[in-house]
Design an enzyme around this catalytic site. Structure first.
Site, mmCIF file in Angstrom:
data_model
loop_
_atom_site.group_PDB
_atom_site.id
_atom_site.type_symbol
_atom_site.label_atom_id
_atom_site.label_comp_id
_atom_site.label_asym_id
_atom_site.label_seq_id
_atom_site.Cartn_x
_atom_site.Cartn_y
_atom_site.Cartn_z
ATOM 1 N N LYS A 201 -9.199 5.414 5.950
ATOM 2 C CA LYS A 201 -9.191 5.446 4.593
ATOM 3 C C LYS A 201 -9.737 4.513 3.635
ATOM 4 O O LYS A 201 -10.154 4.880 2.635
ATOM 5 C CB LYS A 201 -7.463 5.146 4.376
ATOM 6 C CG LYS A 201 -6.622 6.184 4.920
ATOM 7 C CD LYS A 201 -5.020 6.354 4.589
ATOM 8 C CE LYS A 201 -4.489 6.991 5.512
ATOM 9 N NZ LYS A 201 -4.032 6.596 7.115
ATOM 10 N N ALA B 298 -5.178 -1.779 6.288
ATOM 11 C CA ALA B 298 -6.246 -1.072 6.325
ATOM 12 C C ALA B 298 -6.565 -0.379 7.860
ATOM 13 O O ALA B 298 -7.239 0.701 7.791
ATOM 14 C CB ALA B 298 -7.473 -1.734 5.570
ATOM 15 N N ALA B 299 -6.534 -1.265 8.930
ATOM 16 C CA ALA B 299 -6.996 -0.915 10.186
ATOM 17 C C ALA B 299 -6.507 0.559 10.365
ATOM 18 O O ALA B 299 -5.299 0.643 9.987
ATOM 19 C CB ALA B 299 -6.834 -1.891 11.097
ATOM 20 N N PRO B 300 -7.253 1.369 11.311
ATOM 21 C CA PRO B 300 -8.757 1.294 11.888
ATOM 22 C C PRO B 300 -9.703 1.397 10.528
ATOM 23 O O PRO B 300 -10.956 1.617 11.037
ATOM 24 C CB PRO B 300 -8.879 2.122 12.771
ATOM 25 C CG PRO B 300 -7.820 3.225 12.469
ATOM 26 C CD PRO B 300 -6.750 2.738 11.778
ATOM 27 N N GLY B 301 -9.390 1.808 9.462
ATOM 28 C CA GLY B 301 -10.417 1.898 8.455
ATOM 29 C C GLY B 301 -10.929 3.205 7.778
ATOM 30 O O GLY B 301 -11.792 3.263 6.852
ATOM 31 N N CYS C 176 3.240 8.066 7.647
ATOM 32 C CA CYS C 176 3.259 9.330 8.467
ATOM 33 C C CYS C 176 4.491 9.726 9.324
ATOM 34 O O CYS C 176 4.537 9.511 10.439
ATOM 35 C CB CYS C 176 2.014 9.214 9.404
ATOM 36 S SG CYS C 176 1.802 7.852 10.709
ATOM 37 N N ASP D 162 -0.563 1.793 2.746
ATOM 38 C CA ASP D 162 -0.458 2.912 3.649
ATOM 39 C C ASP D 162 0.360 1.993 4.841
ATOM 40 O O ASP D 162 -0.205 1.604 5.625
ATOM 41 C CB ASP D 162 -1.565 3.502 4.083
ATOM 42 C CG ASP D 162 -1.414 4.698 5.017
ATOM 43 O OD1 ASP D 162 -0.652 5.616 5.181
ATOM 44 O OD2 ASP D 162 -2.289 4.358 6.306
ATOM 45 N N ASP E 34 -5.871 -6.694 6.895
ATOM 46 C CA ASP E 34 -5.009 -6.166 8.127
ATOM 47 C C ASP E 34 -4.591 -7.569 8.958
ATOM 48 O O ASP E 34 -5.235 -8.455 8.865
ATOM 49 C CB ASP E 34 -5.646 -4.994 9.000
ATOM 50 C CG ASP E 34 -4.701 -4.453 9.859
ATOM 51 O OD1 ASP E 34 -4.389 -3.327 9.621
ATOM 52 O OD2 ASP E 34 -4.263 -4.862 10.965
#
Lengths: 303, 169
Positions: free
Chosen positions: A117, A112-115, A231, A178, A135
């Site tokens: 999304k 999740a970080a940095p948050g 990405c 992700d 995370d």
């Protein structure tokens, strides 16, 4: 061209228009900010941008995202500190939009970080339902918590498990995977974010990505969905990972929304062949979106 | 597993948000409030929240509502921003320039306000900004004093931006 790294030049045959792709990499990244409904109404937000002399337009496919010009450093304004918006590139907003969690559902953001999304998922859920942001890295969790507090997300629980070993005692309706990647999609000529790595690194990253995706598929409930995203342009981290998961369990690849501009996922690369259904996944290129390169696969676990 | 706030902690929450700031009880009812000793946290209730809390280990959950300051509790900037539209009392309105001054210097002297001494909601042109501490004039300071409770680390981008904009820079 000497300033395009060889790791990216190897995709010459993948991009539909290599010259346009190269030209896009030479342009600075535009500034995109996502409106945060927990702190301000959309009307007030737009009024404020306009009165501050900021030129803005909404981008197709991501309804809360504004492409802005004239904002003096997106992290240096009152609006940022009050949590009215979060700086977030267009393509990085697509995974939550595609996953589209319903209010009241149980959702896990596995890496999740940095948050950005996570906060977007919370907004899509209207702040209702269990949303777990996970995370492994403690310092990244500190940044994650700071962003979530600034944005006032009311329904997020933060866990710190190694994603590949996430406990299976609680299952979710939706999982966002992700995953960490080589980050090739963030490369721009003269930009400092992308760091070139060797082939061994790529292989190690791909192994981790598959382990994360398999875990996500294990802890999503039957009938639930997983959004796998990176990405990067590397097929080894994208179609190859999704194809490996498809070979291990029965899964359905869902088509992506029609209003997104991208290229279908590929079915072969450097001697590797994958099922035709991989064309339901999508590659997002900078020359189509003027944003980061991204890849998304929307996967349903049969009910 | 996280535990619900005890009655004394819930009373502290009520005393600050309902009684001091005039926020209606219904605005706080949606929060599941739990304590980690020095902080009271709020998390919006959800159908499977109990199961998730029992099954997984969490580092942090929800938003900080109150922090312990010695023997007392103080409201957080995060919570005041979230429930800011409901604040009716002990609200201190500042200009953009005054907000920048208090961010840079940490305090604002000469403040005279029709508020009770203690924690106040600092508001500006864009609504509630966060928490301040207002002290009435006394023998040590013959003017009212407003002390920022905003985290310098969290507001560092705004502080550097305001410093850059100062005349002579």
């Amino acid at each position: 061209m000497p300033d395009i790294p060889p790791q990216i030049s190897r995709y010459r045959d993948l991009a539909d228009d290599w010259d346009a792709f190269e030209a896009a990499l030479r342009n600075p990244l535009p500034t995109d900010i996502r409106w945060n409904p927990f702190k301000v109404t959309r009307e007030r937000f737009e009024e404020r941008l306009t009165s501050d002399g900021v030129r803005w337009r909404l981008l197709e496919g991501s309804p809360d995202l504004y492409r802005v010009e004239g904002l003096p450093g997106p992290g240096l304004t009152w609006g940022y500190h009050l949590g009215w918006y979060h700086p977030q590139g267009y393509t990085s907003t697509l995974p939550p939009v595609i996953l589209a969690p319903e209010p009241g559902s149980d959702v896990l953001d596995l890496c999740a970080a940095p948050g950005g999304k996570t906060a977007q998922l919370s907004a899509l859920m209207l702040g209702h339902g269990v949303l777990v942001a996970n995370d492994i890295n403690h310092s990244r969790i500190t940044a994650l918590a700071a962003n979530l507090e600034r944005l006032g997300t009311p329904n997020v629980l933060i866990s710190q498990y190694r994603g590949e070993n996430y406990p299976e005692r609680f299952t979710f309706d939706h999982v966002l995977a992700d995953v960490p990647c080589t980050g090739e999609g963030t490369f721009r000529v003269g930009g400092g974010r992308y760091r070139q790595e060797g082939t061994k690194h790529l292989q190690a990253v791909a192994r981790t990505q598959l382990a994360l995706l398999l875990k996500a598929l294990k802890i999503v409930r039957p009938g639930g969905t997983v959004l796998y995203s990176t990405c990067t342009y590397a097929p080894e981290e994208n179609e190859a990972v999704v194809a490996a998961a498809l070979s291990k369990m029965e899964l359905e690849l869902l088509p992506l929304p029609d209003d997104l501009t991208g290229q279908p996922g590929i079915t072969s690369w450097e001697g590797m062949d994958w099922p035709d259904e991989l064309t339901r996944t999508m590659r997002f290129w900078p020359h189509h979106t003027d944003s980061w390169g991204f890849y998304c696969a929307h996967i349903r676990k049969p009910g | 597993m996280l535990t619900s706030a005890n009655p004394a902690e819930k009373r502290a929450l009520q005393a600050i948000y309902e009684e001091r700031f005039g926020i209606p009880a219904r605005a706080m009812e949606e929060w599941f409030v739990y304590s980690t000793g020095s902080v009271l946290w709020g998390l919006r209730d959800a159908p499977h929240l109990d199961e998730a809390l029992a099954a997984l280990r969490f580092e942090r959950t929800g938003l900080p509502l109150l922090r312990r300051a010695g023997r007392f509790w103080k409201p957080t900037t995060v919570a005041l921003q979230v429930v800011g539209k409901f604040v009716l009392r002990n609200m201190l309105e500042l200009s953009r320039q005054e907000l920048e001054t208090i961010l840079i210097e940490g305090e604002l002297r000469g403040t005279r306000a029709d508020v009770e001494q203690g924690y106040v909601a600092l508001t500006g042109p864009d609504g509630v900004v966060g928490c301040g501490l207002y002290l009435d004039p006394d023998e040590d300071h013959n003017e009212g004093l407003l002390i920022s409770q905003l985290s310098k680390a969290r507001w560092s981008g705004m502080i550097s931006s305001a410093v850059q904009a100062l005349p002579g820079r």
